[in-house]
Design an enzyme around this catalytic site. Structure first.
Site, PDB file in Angstrom:
ATOM      1  N   ASP A   1       0.811  -1.216   0.000  1.00 32.61           N
ATOM      2  CA  ASP A   1       0.000   0.000   0.000  1.00 32.61           C
ATOM      3  C   ASP A   1       0.846   1.268   0.000  1.00 32.61           C
ATOM      4  OD1 ASP A   1      -2.210  -1.751   0.287  1.00 32.61           O
ATOM      5  OD2 ASP A   1      -1.975  -1.728   2.461  1.00 32.61           O
TER       6      ASP A   1
ATOM      7  N   GLU B   1     -11.381   0.486  -3.394  1.00 29.99           N
ATOM      8  CA  GLU B   1     -10.679   0.961  -2.190  1.00 29.99           C
ATOM      9  C   GLU B   1      -9.421   1.697  -2.609  1.00 29.99           C
ATOM     10  OE1 GLU B   1      -9.906  -2.684  -0.130  1.00 29.99           O
ATOM     11  OE2 GLU B   1      -8.559  -3.441  -1.683  1.00 29.99           O
TER      12      GLU B   1
END
Length: 506
Positions: free
Chosen positions: A14, A176
């Site tokens: 991420d 997301e």
């Protein structure tokens, strides 16, 4: 000049990036590990040096009894008006929050807690002074799947406008990881879809207004390796940045399944950070051309010489190196660098590697398929159940260890494996000396465990398959750690474990 992917290897998922002058800063998620959200610095987007963590105190990072792969999810880092801002989710307590710092090395502020549900929050500091907070749906309140947004006061955390659904993606599962950018006269919204597995992808939309309506990129997904035979898989969750010469680049996560023929797909190093160039077509859409490769053309990047980091830690400094982590919030009673100067001292408690509590564990990521780790341990246990050693750790239900301890009243060195509900002591040898060198040799297929006296030859004691510690078997969002640990009896073992040094080589 060529560069190698991943640019940050091992469990570093991420990635989020920001630019300040000619310097670049990047953060990644950390889940149940402490301290959390490592922050890296680079001049060339390829060579990254960790300079600290954003979350270093219990008050910033409550992780007590956090389940594995809970804790800190995807962070975003941004810079505005002399301050760095990092926003993220602590899923263990179900809250989003912001911390800020004037220097990226820290110290970082206490959390500004937000009345904002969902995960993966992100910030855009717009040219007119407004700050947009972008995130995901609230699954607990039954919101429609998609990306939600509002205007926020980042100094107080107050949400200033209504929460609005701005885009539902292209139909992939789990929209997301959103990031909103203002580039020229458009707002570009980049998100991840498909789940952070082999169907992972990055999609893009744009609008003239920050709340939309958004039109989808005509060539979505913007980035994906799904249905490919690339050695890099599960590419997704990206962030954009502009290099000092005006060129555009993206950092994103991906995985490297172990290169073992006919073994099926298994990855155990975790989701890693990759880099790829971004071009813009005549219609004003960003484009990544061919698939991302392990070796890429650096184009106009001014690549610097890679730092040769020391692979051996003698534990002579006052603080642990940034590469080390604890599992959840550590107890000060369980570890010390000063009780015996020049050693990492661990005091085993009743919490074992099989438990979710605070443990006497200090670990670092495995970052290469082929590598070796070694440590010199001095340990004089006196009671059954007291042990210390070296673990290959994915989570509390999947790990191997080579350790020294009392078993059936006798001091032994042993190899043990824990695979789900099954556990077994693979092999054990009586060992009467106080000092022992413990080794783990790793290749893409196996971990091989050995031990030796300080002046002796290594004795192989056992082995274990890497695939049994892979995400495909063990689950979760993390990667393998090599950890130094101690376990004992309640409340604290009377036999300290002294680790003189630890060495990682590849």
């Amino acid at each position: 000049m060529k560069y190698q992917n991943p640019v940050i290897s091992g469990f570093h998922p991420d990635p989020s990036i920001c630019k300040v002058g000619e310097d670049f800063y990047l953060v990644t998620s950390t889940f149940e590990y402490f301290p959390s959200v490592p922050i890296f610095h680079s001049k060339d987007l390829v060579n990254w040096k960790q300079i600290g963590h954003c979350l270093t105190r219990d008050s910033q990072l409550p992780l007590h009894e956090s389940k594995s792969s809970m804790g800190i999810f995807a962070p975003t880092i941004r810079y505005n008006n002399g301050k760095f801002y990092m926003i993220t989710t602590n899923l263990t307590i179900g809250k989003n929050f912001i911390v800020w710092a004037e220097n990226p090395e820290g110290p970082w502020s206490e959390p500004i807690w937000l009345d904002w549900p969902g995960i993966d929050p992100s910030l855009l500091f717009d040219e007119d002074g407004k700050v947009y907070l972008t995130g995901t749906q609230d699954i607990f309140r039954g919101e429609a799947s998609g990306i939600y947004q509002a205007v926020i006061n980042v100094e107080t955390g107050e949400i200033l406008t209504e929460r609005r659904l701005i885009w539902q993606g292209t139909g992939g599962a789990h929209p997301e990881g959103p990031h909103l950018y203002k580039i020229k006269d458009h707002y570009y919204l980049m998100i991840a879809e498909g789940g952070t597995e082999y169907g992972h992808m990055v999609t893009m939309a744009r609008s003239k207004q920050p709340f939309g309506p958004f039109e989808s990129h005509p060539n979505n997904p913007f980035l994906t390796h799904r249905s490919s035979d690339s050695p890099i898989q599960a590419t997704g969750h990206a962030d954009l940045v502009q290099y000092i010469d005006g060129s555009w680049w993206t950092v994103f996560l991906g995985i490297r399944p172990a290169p073992i023929p006919f073994s099926g797909k298994h990855h155990h190093l975790g989701r890693e950070t990759y880099l790829a160039p971004v071009d813009w077509n005549e219609e004003g859409w960003p484009v990544i051309g061919a698939q991302v490769e392990l070796e890429m053309d650096g184009r106009t990047l001014k690549l610097e010489e890679k730092d040769q980091l020391s692979s051996k830690d003698d534990f002579n400094d006052a603080n642990l190196a940034f590469s080390w982590n604890f599992l959840r919030n550590p107890s000060e009673e369980c570890w010390s660098l000063t009780d015996r100067p020049g050693y990492l001292t661990l005091y085993g408690a009743s919490t074992s590697l099989n438990d979710l509590g605070s443990q006497a564990f200090v670990g670092r990521r495995q970052q290469h398929f082929d590598c070796k780790v070694s440590t010199l341990l001095e340990f004089s246990p006196t009671k059954d159940g007291e042990e210390a050693g070296l673990t290959v750790f994915m989570n509390e239900r999947f790990h191997y260890e080579i350790a020294l301890g009392i078993r059936d009243g006798v001091k032994k060195v042993f190899v043990r494996r824990r695979i789900g509900s099954l556990w077994k002591v693979e092999s054990e040898h009586v060992y009467t000396e106080e000092a022992i060198i413990l080794n783990v040799h790793a290749d893409a297929k196996n971990y091989t465990f050995s031990y030796q006296r300080q002046d002796g030859e290594a004795v192989i004691l056992g082995s274990g398959e890497c695939s049994l510690l892979s995400t495909e078997v063990a689950g979760g969002f993390t990667g393998v750690y090599f950890g130094l640990y101690a376990a004992g009896i309640r409340p604290k073992s009377s036999a300290p474990a002294y680790f003189d040094w630890f060495e990682y080589s590849n």
